[in-house]
Write a protein that holds these residues in place. Sequence first.
Motif, PDB file in Angstrom:
ATOM      1  N   LYS A  27       0.815  -1.218   0.000  1.00 45.17           N
ATOM      2  CA  LYS A  27       0.000   0.000   0.000  1.00 45.17           C
ATOM      3  C   LYS A  27       0.846   1.264   0.000  1.00 45.17           C
ATOM      4  N   MET A  28       2.141   1.149   0.332  1.00 42.53           N
ATOM      5  CA  MET A  28       3.014   2.315   0.354  1.00 42.53           C
ATOM      6  C   MET A  28       3.642   2.599  -1.010  1.00 42.53           C
ATOM      7  N   TRP A  29       3.295   1.795  -1.998  1.00 35.32           N
ATOM      8  CA  TRP A  29       3.884   1.947  -3.322  1.00 35.32           C
ATOM      9  C   TRP A  29       2.803   2.110  -4.378  1.00 35.32           C
ATOM     10  N   TYR A  30       3.001   3.073  -5.242  1.00 36.34           N
ATOM     11  CA  TYR A  30       2.186   3.145  -6.452  1.00 36.34           C
ATOM     12  C   TYR A  30       2.520   1.960  -7.336  1.00 36.34           C
ATOM     13  N   ALA A  31       3.816   1.694  -7.471  1.00 36.63           N
ATOM     14  CA  ALA A  31       4.259   0.576  -8.295  1.00 36.63           C
ATOM     15  C   ALA A  31       5.595   0.089  -7.792  1.00 36.63           C
ATOM     16  N   MET A  32       5.659  -1.194  -7.539  1.00 33.61           N
ATOM     17  CA  MET A  32       6.935  -1.854  -7.276  1.00 33.61           C
ATOM     18  C   MET A  32       6.784  -3.270  -7.814  1.00 33.61           C
ATOM     19  N   GLU A  33       6.892  -3.374  -9.121  1.00 37.69           N
ATOM     20  CA  GLU A  33       6.550  -4.607  -9.811  1.00 37.69           C
ATOM     21  C   GLU A  33       7.610  -5.679  -9.562  1.00 37.69           C
ATOM     22  N   GLN A  89      -4.877   9.432  -4.578  1.00 40.45           N
ATOM     23  CA  GLN A  89      -5.455   9.587  -5.902  1.00 40.45           C
ATOM     24  C   GLN A  89      -4.878  10.803  -6.614  1.00 40.45           C
ATOM     25  N   ALA A  90      -4.624  11.878  -5.865  1.00 40.66           N
ATOM     26  CA  ALA A  90      -3.992  13.064  -6.448  1.00 40.66           C
ATOM     27  C   ALA A  90      -2.583  12.737  -6.936  1.00 40.66           C
ATOM     28  N   LEU A  91      -1.835  11.964  -6.160  1.00 38.99           N
ATOM     29  CA  LEU A  91      -0.496  11.550  -6.576  1.00 38.99           C
ATOM     30  C   LEU A  91      -0.562  10.650  -7.800  1.00 38.99           C
ATOM     31  N   ASN A  92      -1.589   9.817  -7.868  1.00 40.84           N
ATOM     32  CA  ASN A  92      -1.715   8.869  -8.970  1.00 40.84           C
ATOM     33  C   ASN A  92      -1.835   9.553 -10.322  1.00 40.84           C
ATOM     34  N   GLN A  93      -2.425  10.740 -10.353  1.00 40.85           N
ATOM     35  CA  GLN A  93      -2.611  11.415 -11.634  1.00 40.85           C
ATOM     36  C   GLN A  93      -1.272  11.666 -12.318  1.00 40.85           C
ATOM     37  N   GLU A  94      -0.304  12.173 -11.556  1.00 38.93           N
ATOM     38  CA  GLU A  94       1.024  12.377 -12.144  1.00 38.93           C
ATOM     39  C   GLU A  94       1.711  11.059 -12.419  1.00 38.93           C
ATOM     40  N   MET A  95       1.620  10.118 -11.472  1.00 38.55           N
ATOM     41  CA  MET A  95       2.295   8.836 -11.655  1.00 38.55           C
ATOM     42  C   MET A  95       1.772   8.093 -12.874  1.00 38.55           C
ATOM     43  N   ASP A 139       7.874   2.323 -20.196  1.00 36.62           N
ATOM     44  CA  ASP A 139       8.056   1.551 -21.422  1.00 36.62           C
ATOM     45  C   ASP A 139       9.479   1.000 -21.443  1.00 36.62           C
ATOM     46  N   SER A 140       9.601  -0.319 -21.290  1.00 38.62           N
ATOM     47  CA  SER A 140      10.888  -1.024 -21.295  1.00 38.62           C
ATOM     48  C   SER A 140      11.706  -0.798 -20.026  1.00 38.62           C
ATOM     49  N   LEU A 141      11.134  -0.114 -19.047  1.00 37.81           N
ATOM     50  CA  LEU A 141      11.795   0.055 -17.752  1.00 37.81           C
ATOM     51  C   LEU A 141      10.811  -0.319 -16.651  1.00 37.81           C
ATOM     52  N   ASN A 142      11.313  -0.937 -15.593  1.00 37.82           N
ATOM     53  CA  ASN A 142      10.477  -1.277 -14.447  1.00 37.82           C
ATOM     54  C   ASN A 142      10.225  -0.009 -13.642  1.00 37.82           C
ATOM     55  N   PHE A 143       8.987   0.469 -13.620  1.00 37.92           N
ATOM     56  CA  PHE A 143       8.630   1.731 -12.980  1.00 37.92           C
ATOM     57  C   PHE A 143       8.357   1.495 -11.502  1.00 37.92           C
ATOM     58  N   VAL A 144       9.126   2.166 -10.653  1.00 43.58           N
ATOM     59  CA  VAL A 144       9.031   2.031  -9.201  1.00 43.58           C
ATOM     60  C   VAL A 144       8.770   3.412  -8.614  1.00 43.58           C
ATOM     61  N   SER A 145       7.720   3.542  -7.783  1.00 40.49           N
ATOM     62  CA  SER A 145       7.411   4.854  -7.235  1.00 40.49           C
ATOM     63  C   SER A 145       6.714   4.705  -5.887  1.00 40.49           C
ATOM     64  N   PRO A 146       7.255   5.329  -4.842  1.00 41.68           N
ATOM     65  CA  PRO A 146       6.664   5.221  -3.501  1.00 41.68           C
ATOM     66  C   PRO A 146       5.677   6.345  -3.217  1.00 41.68           C
ATOM     67  N   TYR A 147       4.688   6.061  -2.370  1.00 41.22           N
ATOM     68  CA  TYR A 147       3.851   7.110  -1.777  1.00 41.22           C
ATOM     69  C   TYR A 147       4.597   7.641  -0.553  1.00 41.22           C
ATOM     70  N   TYR A 148       5.139   8.816  -0.655  1.00 41.63           N
ATOM     71  CA  TYR A 148       5.867   9.371   0.487  1.00 41.63           C
ATOM     72  C   TYR A 148       5.099  10.565   1.053  1.00 41.63           C
ATOM     73  N   HIS A 149       5.377  10.907   2.296  1.00 43.79           N
ATOM     74  CA  HIS A 149       4.684  12.011   2.969  1.00 43.79           C
ATOM     75  C   HIS A 149       5.280  13.343   2.497  1.00 43.79           C
TER      76      HIS A 149
END
Length: 305
Positions: free
Chosen positions: A34-40, A80-86, A95-105
């Motif tokens: 839940k702390m990550w938008y994406a960590m595939e 949800q606001a953060l998700n718009q940019e992410m 595209d062709s890269l593993n996208f990793v992005s945390p929800y940080y305060h």
Amino acid sequence: MCRKTTYLALCVGLLWIWAGTSCSRNVSPWQEPKMWYAMEDTAAQWEADVFYLVSTEILFSFDSAGNELYNAALTPDEKQALNQEMDYVKRYLGDSLNFVSPYYHQFTMNAILLSEDSFRMAYDVALNDVKEAFRCYLKRNPDRPFVLAGFSQGAMLVLDLIKQMPEEAYHRCRGAYMLGYRLTEEDLANPHVVLATSATEGKVVSFNTVARLEAQWDFVSKGAAACINPLNWTTDTTTATLYYQQDTIYIRQDMASHQLLAQLPDEQRYVMPGTECWWQHGCLHHWDLLFYLKSIHQNMLLRTR
């Protein structure tokens, strides 16, 4: 709009800093999906990762008692606001890269209006979050090359990450992209902050874009000592041509201010309503993300392959 920070708000921030732990500890929140938008999953198809830090998307935040916080509480609405940019950035960089992005305060836009000491407390909450999330990322991904990228607040945090990065990780880091944030002489004195001087030489990419020099936003550009044009990957005044939507835009560096100057066919089309209290018309901070993502993605692939 500018108010002194409340004691409660700052105490909450300090508790977040105090609670920072290494990823190896069971109590680390960064082991939770839940702390990550994406960590595939680190599947074989990923040649490299991009660790992305989102910009300031939260104007103001409140706790359950109605007290203003100067760091995002990460409520579902705030995520949800953060998700718009992410979502937008992942379409390009994922595209062709593993996208990793945390929800940080992240610090809120209102935090920028605080005193210097109070703002620093809010910034340190975000930085400690990001440092721990990055430690967890490194533990999970100990081998593959990666790049760092961030826009605005995210770029500020990328700069601190690259400065403090362990040597083993630094050697795997193929680039650090600071969209919409400056490098000062003090920054460049850090041995890890090696300015990119071409598409493949150097490591740290930094730039800010304005239509007029007097429109620069000091918060992100004051003291700039260097930058690179992310369209033609030059550090001189060579002009690059950008085709953006219906416009042809010419972009070159001003060597005195180290800002990118954009010659726009119609400046009014690049006015973002509601930002007048932060920067004046002619500041193209918002477009530091929109103008260059395609070129940056191509450069990431070049560097990681």
